[in-house]
Motif scaffolding. Structure first.
Motif, PDB file in Angstrom:
ATOM      1  N   ASP A 101       0.630  -1.196  -0.094  1.00  0.00           N
ATOM      2  CA  ASP A 101      -0.083   0.036  -0.079  1.00  0.00           C
ATOM      3  C   ASP A 101       0.710   1.220  -0.145  1.00  0.00           C
ATOM      4  O   ASP A 101       0.526   2.371  -0.522  1.00  0.00           O
ATOM      5  CB  ASP A 101      -0.843   0.132   1.256  1.00  0.00           C
ATOM      6  N   LYS A 102       2.148   1.118   0.479  1.00  0.00           N
ATOM      7  CA  LYS A 102       2.893   2.291   0.604  1.00  0.00           C
ATOM      8  C   LYS A 102       4.434   2.015   0.097  1.00  0.00           C
ATOM      9  O   LYS A 102       4.843   0.708  -0.142  1.00  0.00           O
ATOM     10  CB  LYS A 102       3.315   2.747   2.143  1.00  0.00           C
ATOM     11  N   VAL A 103       4.745   3.179  -0.506  1.00  0.00           N
ATOM     12  CA  VAL A 103       6.204   3.031  -1.063  1.00  0.00           C
ATOM     13  C   VAL A 103       7.186   3.890  -0.318  1.00  0.00           C
ATOM     14  O   VAL A 103       6.641   5.069   0.300  1.00  0.00           O
ATOM     15  CB  VAL A 103       6.190   3.300  -2.689  1.00  0.00           C
ATOM     16  N   HIS A 104       8.394   3.821  -0.259  1.00  0.00           N
ATOM     17  CA  HIS A 104       9.497   4.644   0.454  1.00  0.00           C
ATOM     18  C   HIS A 104      10.160   5.313  -0.648  1.00  0.00           C
ATOM     19  O   HIS A 104      10.709   4.582  -1.398  1.00  0.00           O
ATOM     20  CB  HIS A 104      10.211   3.914   1.279  1.00  0.00           C
TER      21      HIS A 104
ATOM     22  N   SER B 256       7.815   7.736   3.682  1.00  0.00           N
ATOM     23  CA  SER B 256       6.998   6.842   3.506  1.00  0.00           C
ATOM     24  C   SER B 256       5.579   7.416   2.602  1.00  0.00           C
ATOM     25  O   SER B 256       5.240   8.446   3.149  1.00  0.00           O
ATOM     26  CB  SER B 256       6.318   5.800   4.490  1.00  0.00           C
ATOM     27  N   TYR B 257       5.176   6.717   1.418  1.00  0.00           N
ATOM     28  CA  TYR B 257       4.084   7.608   0.804  1.00  0.00           C
ATOM     29  C   TYR B 257       3.081   6.431   0.518  1.00  0.00           C
ATOM     30  O   TYR B 257       3.392   5.373   0.111  1.00  0.00           O
ATOM     31  CB  TYR B 257       4.184   8.332  -0.490  1.00  0.00           C
ATOM     32  N   ASP B 258       1.758   6.764   0.443  1.00  0.00           N
ATOM     33  CA  ASP B 258       0.598   5.986  -0.116  1.00  0.00           C
ATOM     34  C   ASP B 258       0.757   5.966  -1.593  1.00  0.00           C
ATOM     35  O   ASP B 258       1.711   7.027  -2.035  1.00  0.00           O
ATOM     36  CB  ASP B 258      -0.538   6.762   0.139  1.00  0.00           C
ATOM     37  N   MET B 259       0.355   5.240  -2.210  1.00  0.00           N
ATOM     38  CA  MET B 259       0.689   5.087  -3.698  1.00  0.00           C
ATOM     39  C   MET B 259       0.249   6.175  -4.559  1.00  0.00           C
ATOM     40  O   MET B 259       1.170   6.738  -5.225  1.00  0.00           O
ATOM     41  CB  MET B 259       0.183   3.642  -4.384  1.00  0.00           C
ATOM     42  N   ASP B 260      -0.818   6.584  -4.362  1.00  0.00           N
ATOM     43  CA  ASP B 260      -1.486   7.744  -5.007  1.00  0.00           C
ATOM     44  C   ASP B 260      -0.544   9.081  -4.652  1.00  0.00           C
ATOM     45  O   ASP B 260      -0.219   9.968  -5.589  1.00  0.00           O
ATOM     46  CB  ASP B 260      -2.806   8.082  -4.561  1.00  0.00           C
ATOM     47  N   GLU B 261      -0.297   9.350  -3.250  1.00  0.00           N
ATOM     48  CA  GLU B 261       0.502  10.398  -2.958  1.00  0.00           C
ATOM     49  C   GLU B 261       1.877  10.203  -3.566  1.00  0.00           C
ATOM     50  O   GLU B 261       2.451  11.661  -4.191  1.00  0.00           O
ATOM     51  CB  GLU B 261       0.644  10.551  -1.390  1.00  0.00           C
ATOM     52  N   ALA B 262       2.356   9.170  -3.603  1.00  0.00           N
ATOM     53  CA  ALA B 262       4.012   9.056  -4.521  1.00  0.00           C
ATOM     54  C   ALA B 262       3.763   9.192  -5.793  1.00  0.00           C
ATOM     55  O   ALA B 262       4.548   9.950  -6.386  1.00  0.00           O
ATOM     56  CB  ALA B 262       4.270   7.702  -4.129  1.00  0.00           C
ATOM     57  N   ILE B 263       2.678   8.929  -6.402  1.00  0.00           N
ATOM     58  CA  ILE B 263       2.678   9.118  -8.089  1.00  0.00           C
ATOM     59  C   ILE B 263       2.359  10.806  -8.169  1.00  0.00           C
ATOM     60  O   ILE B 263       2.955  11.144  -9.171  1.00  0.00           O
ATOM     61  CB  ILE B 263       1.453   8.504  -8.491  1.00  0.00           C
ATOM     62  N   GLU B 264       1.671  11.375  -7.380  1.00  0.00           N
ATOM     63  CA  GLU B 264       1.358  12.987  -7.402  1.00  0.00           C
ATOM     64  C   GLU B 264       2.618  13.465  -7.380  1.00  0.00           C
ATOM     65  O   GLU B 264       3.003  14.288  -7.951  1.00  0.00           O
ATOM     66  CB  GLU B 264       0.247  13.221  -6.527  1.00  0.00           C
ATOM     67  N   LEU B 265       3.335  13.153  -6.185  1.00  0.00           N
ATOM     68  CA  LEU B 265       4.557  13.667  -5.975  1.00  0.00           C
ATOM     69  C   LEU B 265       5.572  13.685  -6.906  1.00  0.00           C
ATOM     70  O   LEU B 265       6.273  14.444  -7.683  1.00  0.00           O
ATOM     71  CB  LEU B 265       5.346  13.277  -4.700  1.00  0.00           C
ATOM     72  N   LEU B 266       5.795  12.373  -7.603  1.00  0.00           N
ATOM     73  CA  LEU B 266       6.859  12.122  -8.727  1.00  0.00           C
ATOM     74  C   LEU B 266       6.341  12.927  -9.867  1.00  0.00           C
ATOM     75  O   LEU B 266       7.185  13.250 -10.947  1.00  0.00           O
ATOM     76  CB  LEU B 266       6.788  10.723  -8.905  1.00  0.00           C
ATOM     77  N   THR B 267       4.795  12.583 -10.264  1.00  0.00           N
ATOM     78  CA  THR B 267       4.572  13.398 -11.391  1.00  0.00           C
ATOM     79  C   THR B 267       4.957  15.002 -11.318  1.00  0.00           C
ATOM     80  O   THR B 267       5.171  15.537 -12.495  1.00  0.00           O
ATOM     81  CB  THR B 267       2.931  13.136 -11.616  1.00  0.00           C
TER      82      THR B 267
END
Length: 184
Positions: free
Chosen positions: A107-110, A120-131
């Motif tokens: 559910d989370k990535v680092h 640590s980020y939730d998947m959607d947060e990580a995708i938004e941040l990386l985008t």
């Protein structure tokens, strides 16, 4: 894609173009050396800015593929979140060292943020941040390329100005020497 700001709004001054040398230096009887020194200083500053911008561009050119690769991996992990079986991945430990791993759905990535910081980020947060990071890096690369073109133009303008002032001074001294020779 339109630029948000002009290079001069980002701290790069516009080089003046000298059309009338006598007027620019303050009269036909003025010494050109202070003007030539100012032009050489300006050229040095522009070249320093060019080197700095080139380094920034190289850094962005290295960073963009890494961000894109990380974004692609997070999107892949998100797509595998509901998969019944574990996911096998090969990941890079170093430039030439890779490892294989079997991942259960997560559910989370680092993500490494830099300066030895990982969050640590939730998947959607990580995708938004990386985008967002990828879009910003691409925009900054585009601005750096525009700045480099602008800087090259300013350097060329100042080199032309230097040549114009120097040639004007040589011509003026020759005319003064010829006038002195005729008078003698």
């Amino acid at each position: 894609m339109a630029m948000d700001t002009a290079p001069q709004e980002r701290g790069i001054p516009v080089a003046p173009f000298v059309t009338d040398v006598a007027e620019f230096i303050g009269g036909a009887d003025q010494d050109v050396m202070p003007t030539l020194q100012k032009f050489q200083e300006a050229i040095s500053k522009y070249k320093f800015m060019e080197i700095s911008t080139t380094q920034r561009r190289k850094g962005l050119e290295q960073k963009i593929p890494d961000i894109a690769k990380t974004l692609q991996m997070v999107e892949y992990l998100k797509s595998r979140k509901d998969a019944p079986d574990p996911t096998e991945v090969t990941f890079e430990l170093n430039d030439t060292l890779f490892a294989r791993a079997t991942l259960d759905p997560i559910d989370k990535v680092h993500l490494w943020l830099g300066a030895n910081v990982m969050l640590s980020y939730d998947m959607d947060e990580a995708i938004e941040l990386l985008t967002d990071k990828l879009a910003t890096a691409r925009k900054n690369l585009e601005l750096a390329n525009a700045d480099l073109g602008f800087l090259r133009d300013q350097i060329t303008t100042m080199e032309v100005n230097t040549a114009r002032v120097h040639n004007w001074d040589v011509k003026r001294r020759r005319e003064q020497r010829d006038a002195s020779a005729r008078a003698a």
